[in-house]
Scaffold this motif. Structure first.
Motif, PDB file in Angstrom:
ATOM      1  N   ASP A  14       0.846  -1.192   0.000  1.00  0.00           N
ATOM      2  CA  ASP A  14       0.000   0.000   0.000  1.00  0.00           C
ATOM      3  C   ASP A  14       0.881   1.242   0.000  1.00  0.00           C
ATOM      4  O   ASP A  14       2.009   1.226   0.501  1.00  0.00           O
ATOM      5  N   VAL A  15       0.355   2.327  -0.554  1.00  0.00           N
ATOM      6  CA  VAL A  15       1.044   3.617  -0.519  1.00  0.00           C
ATOM      7  C   VAL A  15       0.037   4.711  -0.170  1.00  0.00           C
ATOM      8  O   VAL A  15      -1.173   4.508  -0.232  1.00  0.00           O
ATOM      9  N   THR A  16       0.590   5.864   0.198  1.00  0.00           N
ATOM     10  CA  THR A  16      -0.223   7.039   0.491  1.00  0.00           C
ATOM     11  C   THR A  16       0.057   8.068  -0.599  1.00  0.00           C
ATOM     12  O   THR A  16       1.019   8.833  -0.496  1.00  0.00           O
ATOM     13  N   PRO A  17      -0.736   8.095  -1.658  1.00  0.00           N
ATOM     14  CA  PRO A  17      -0.442   9.005  -2.768  1.00  0.00           C
ATOM     15  C   PRO A  17      -0.781  10.453  -2.418  1.00  0.00           C
ATOM     16  O   PRO A  17      -1.933  10.801  -2.203  1.00  0.00           O
ATOM     17  N   VAL A  18       0.244  11.293  -2.341  1.00  0.00           N
ATOM     18  CA  VAL A  18       0.056  12.714  -2.054  1.00  0.00           C
ATOM     19  C   VAL A  18       1.006  13.514  -2.936  1.00  0.00           C
ATOM     20  O   VAL A  18       2.053  13.023  -3.352  1.00  0.00           O
ATOM     21  N   ARG A  19       0.638  14.740  -3.214  1.00  0.00           N
ATOM     22  CA  ARG A  19       1.551  15.674  -3.857  1.00  0.00           C
ATOM     23  C   ARG A  19       2.331  16.407  -2.765  1.00  0.00           C
ATOM     24  O   ARG A  19       2.012  16.288  -1.575  1.00  0.00           O
ATOM     25  N   VAL A  20       3.321  17.169  -3.184  1.00  0.00           N
ATOM     26  CA  VAL A  20       4.212  17.800  -2.211  1.00  0.00           C
ATOM     27  C   VAL A  20       3.446  18.701  -1.248  1.00  0.00           C
ATOM     28  O   VAL A  20       3.650  18.655  -0.035  1.00  0.00           O
ATOM     29  N   ASN A  21       2.541  19.537  -1.769  1.00  0.00           N
ATOM     30  CA  ASN A  21       1.817  20.452  -0.882  1.00  0.00           C
ATOM     31  C   ASN A  21       0.932  19.693   0.103  1.00  0.00           C
ATOM     32  O   ASN A  21       0.789  20.091   1.266  1.00  0.00           O
ATOM     33  N   GLU A  22       0.366  18.563  -0.357  1.00  0.00           N
ATOM     34  CA  GLU A  22      -0.457  17.748   0.542  1.00  0.00           C
ATOM     35  C   GLU A  22       0.405  17.094   1.617  1.00  0.00           C
ATOM     36  O   GLU A  22      -0.018  16.966   2.775  1.00  0.00           O
ATOM     37  N   GLY A 105      10.187  24.134   4.570  1.00  0.00           N
ATOM     38  CA  GLY A 105       9.863  25.454   5.091  1.00  0.00           C
ATOM     39  C   GLY A 105       8.382  25.774   5.032  1.00  0.00           C
ATOM     40  O   GLY A 105       7.927  26.728   5.679  1.00  0.00           O
ATOM     41  N   ARG A 106       7.633  24.988   4.285  1.00  0.00           N
ATOM     42  CA  ARG A 106       6.192  25.202   4.163  1.00  0.00           C
ATOM     43  C   ARG A 106       5.381  24.406   5.184  1.00  0.00           C
ATOM     44  O   ARG A 106       4.153  24.505   5.205  1.00  0.00           O
ATOM     45  N   VAL A 107       6.051  23.625   6.034  1.00  0.00           N
ATOM     46  CA  VAL A 107       5.326  22.827   7.030  1.00  0.00           C
ATOM     47  C   VAL A 107       4.896  23.725   8.187  1.00  0.00           C
ATOM     48  O   VAL A 107       5.743  24.314   8.861  1.00  0.00           O
ATOM     49  N   PRO A 108       3.611  23.844   8.436  1.00  0.00           N
ATOM     50  CA  PRO A 108       3.153  24.720   9.525  1.00  0.00           C
ATOM     51  C   PRO A 108       3.578  24.187  10.889  1.00  0.00           C
ATOM     52  O   PRO A 108       3.497  22.990  11.162  1.00  0.00           O
ATOM     53  N   GLY A 109       4.063  25.095  11.728  1.00  0.00           N
ATOM     54  CA  GLY A 109       4.398  24.742  13.113  1.00  0.00           C
ATOM     55  C   GLY A 109       5.712  24.018  13.293  1.00  0.00           C
ATOM     56  O   GLY A 109       6.019  23.570  14.408  1.00  0.00           O
ATOM     57  N   LEU A 110       6.530  23.906  12.254  1.00  0.00           N
ATOM     58  CA  LEU A 110       7.791  23.178  12.374  1.00  0.00           C
ATOM     59  C   LEU A 110       8.848  24.065  13.025  1.00  0.00           C
ATOM     60  O   LEU A 110       9.257  25.082  12.465  1.00  0.00           O
ATOM     61  N   GLN A 111       9.336  23.648  14.207  1.00  0.00           N
ATOM     62  CA  GLN A 111      10.268  24.468  14.979  1.00  0.00           C
ATOM     63  C   GLN A 111      11.568  23.761  15.341  1.00  0.00           C
ATOM     64  O   GLN A 111      12.568  24.418  15.616  1.00  0.00           O
ATOM     65  N   ARG A 112      11.572  22.410  15.361  1.00  0.00           N
ATOM     66  CA  ARG A 112      12.786  21.671  15.742  1.00  0.00           C
ATOM     67  C   ARG A 112      12.937  20.455  14.825  1.00  0.00           C
ATOM     68  O   ARG A 112      12.036  19.616  14.735  1.00  0.00           O
ATOM     69  N   VAL A 113      14.097  20.374  14.163  1.00  0.00           N
ATOM     70  CA  VAL A 113      14.355  19.303  13.201  1.00  0.00           C
ATOM     71  C   VAL A 113      15.692  18.651  13.521  1.00  0.00           C
ATOM     72  O   VAL A 113      16.678  19.341  13.815  1.00  0.00           O
ATOM     73  N   ALA A 114      15.732  17.334  13.454  1.00  0.00           N
ATOM     74  CA  ALA A 114      16.979  16.587  13.654  1.00  0.00           C
ATOM     75  C   ALA A 114      17.328  15.842  12.370  1.00  0.00           C
ATOM     76  O   ALA A 114      16.453  15.289  11.701  1.00  0.00           O
ATOM     77  N   ILE A 133      16.700  26.566   4.650  1.00  0.00           N
ATOM     78  CA  ILE A 133      15.378  26.228   4.116  1.00  0.00           C
ATOM     79  C   ILE A 133      14.291  26.527   5.147  1.00  0.00           C
ATOM     80  O   ILE A 133      13.191  26.972   4.794  1.00  0.00           O
ATOM     81  N   ILE A 134      14.605  26.284   6.425  1.00  0.00           N
ATOM     82  CA  ILE A 134      13.636  26.509   7.512  1.00  0.00           C
ATOM     83  C   ILE A 134      14.266  27.481   8.506  1.00  0.00           C
ATOM     84  O   ILE A 134      14.647  27.096   9.618  1.00  0.00           O
ATOM     85  N   PRO A 135      14.377  28.749   8.169  1.00  0.00           N
ATOM     86  CA  PRO A 135      15.101  29.694   9.039  1.00  0.00           C
ATOM     87  C   PRO A 135      14.469  29.885  10.407  1.00  0.00           C
ATOM     88  O   PRO A 135      15.166  30.270  11.352  1.00  0.00           O
ATOM     89  N   ALA A 136      13.193  29.598  10.533  1.00  0.00           N
ATOM     90  CA  ALA A 136      12.528  29.793  11.825  1.00  0.00           C
ATOM     91  C   ALA A 136      12.690  28.589  12.749  1.00  0.00           C
ATOM     92  O   ALA A 136      12.267  28.640  13.904  1.00  0.00           O
ATOM     93  N   ALA A 137      13.304  27.503  12.255  1.00  0.00           N
ATOM     94  CA  ALA A 137      13.410  26.274  13.042  1.00  0.00           C
ATOM     95  C   ALA A 137      14.826  26.065  13.557  1.00  0.00           C
ATOM     96  O   ALA A 137      15.807  26.489  12.942  1.00  0.00           O
ATOM     97  N   ALA A 138      14.932  25.382  14.694  1.00  0.00           N
ATOM     98  CA  ALA A 138      16.221  24.923  15.203  1.00  0.00           C
ATOM     99  C   ALA A 138      16.523  23.583  14.535  1.00  0.00           C
ATOM    100  O   ALA A 138      15.742  22.635  14.657  1.00  0.00           O
ATOM    101  N   VAL A 139      17.629  23.513  13.813  1.00  0.00           N
ATOM    102  CA  VAL A 139      18.014  22.290  13.104  1.00  0.00           C
ATOM    103  C   VAL A 139      19.351  21.818  13.657  1.00  0.00           C
ATOM    104  O   VAL A 139      20.328  22.568  13.671  1.00  0.00           O
TER     105      VAL A 139
END
Length: 259
Positions: A14-22, A105-114, A133-139
């Motif tokens: 099975d797969v979850t077919p989505v486009r990038v924005n989705e 960078g388009r992900v809402p609420g993204l603040q911390r990435v590892a 790419i995500i200037p508002a997040a701590a990476v």
């Protein structure tokens, strides 16, 4: 909202077919939920592992999102679910890691990435690029080269301390899947995305195939030309192994009925 999974005929997955924005919206929803989730991808290599390894199969069955990451997967899905527009329509749903990582960078609420994986220099460079790419997040990042039990425990403890909302796990198949299968209950709540060699691609260490080749389903040729020793088995041998696994899977009910 995460779209429902859809079956891929012949390949029995099975797969979850989505486009990038989705996908970006779905990641935002998973992050807002604050629980543990997994985002995986399916190509012929992962499907071979799915049908031959219990740990990989168990992880995929519990996954939150499974992206069609491979032209055969997208095409076979399209034949079943988009028969009127099989070409471009189906391939638009084929998402490799480098199709969506630059859009984080388009992900809402993204603040911390590892970022976990690759050698130290590549990991450091990938962290720097993702920060742009995500200037508002701590990476932050941890290399994965020379993975062993002690490094694994160190990464687990680091993630517990950092508490990221999104983790890009780039240890290659099937190590990254095995680690998630074994340690997911030990890890802090987050969205864990398996990305294979994409950490090196983000860093620019591994040359990325032109995206038009991916849309034509020819990315394998690019990888074969650059890394013949690493890719030849997957291109020329593994499809036959997968065919044998699928044939045995389809024959098994008949064999059972005949007894």
């Amino acid at each position: 909202m995460i779209p429902e999974r859809q079956s891929v005929p012949v390949l029995d997955v099975d797969v979850t077919p989505v486009r990038v924005n989705e996908l970006m919206d779905a990641l935002g929803g998973l992050i807002a939920g604050g629980t543990t989730a997994t985002v995986l991808g399916h190509n012929l290599h992962s499907i071979t592992l799915f049908h031959s390894r219990d740990d990989v199969r168990a992880l995929y069955r519990e996954a939150s999102i499974i992206l069609p990451d491979g032209a055969p997967v997208a095409i076979l899905w399209g034949l079943s679910h988009r028969p009127q527009r099989i070409g471009a329509e189906a391939m638009a749903y084929r998402l490799g890691s480098m199709d969506w990582i630059p859009e984080l960078g388009r992900v809402p609420g993204l603040q911390r990435v590892a970022i976990v994986g690759a050698g130290r220099q590549a990991n450091t460079t990938a962290v720097a690029r993702l920060r742009s790419i995500i200037p508002a997040a701590a990476v932050e990042g941890m290399p994965g080269e020379g993975w062993d039990a002690s490094l694994e425990e160190a990464v687990v403890q680091w993630l517990i301390a950092f508490r990221p909302q999104l983790v890009l796990l780039g240890l290659g198949m099937p190590l990254q899947e095995n680690v998630l299968h074994r340690r997911l209950n030990d890890l802090p709540p987050s969205v864990y995305c398996t990305v294979g060699g994409a950490v090196e691609q983000v860093a620019g260490v591994q040359k990325l195939a032109p995206r038009w080749l991916g849309r034509l389903g020819l990315e394998w040729a690019w990888r074969l030309a650059l890394h013949p020793g690493r890719v030849a088995y997957r291109v020329f041998v593994e499809p036959w192994k997968l065919a044998a696994l699928l044939l045995r899977r389809h024959l098994r009910p008949s064999l059972t009925e005949g007894k």
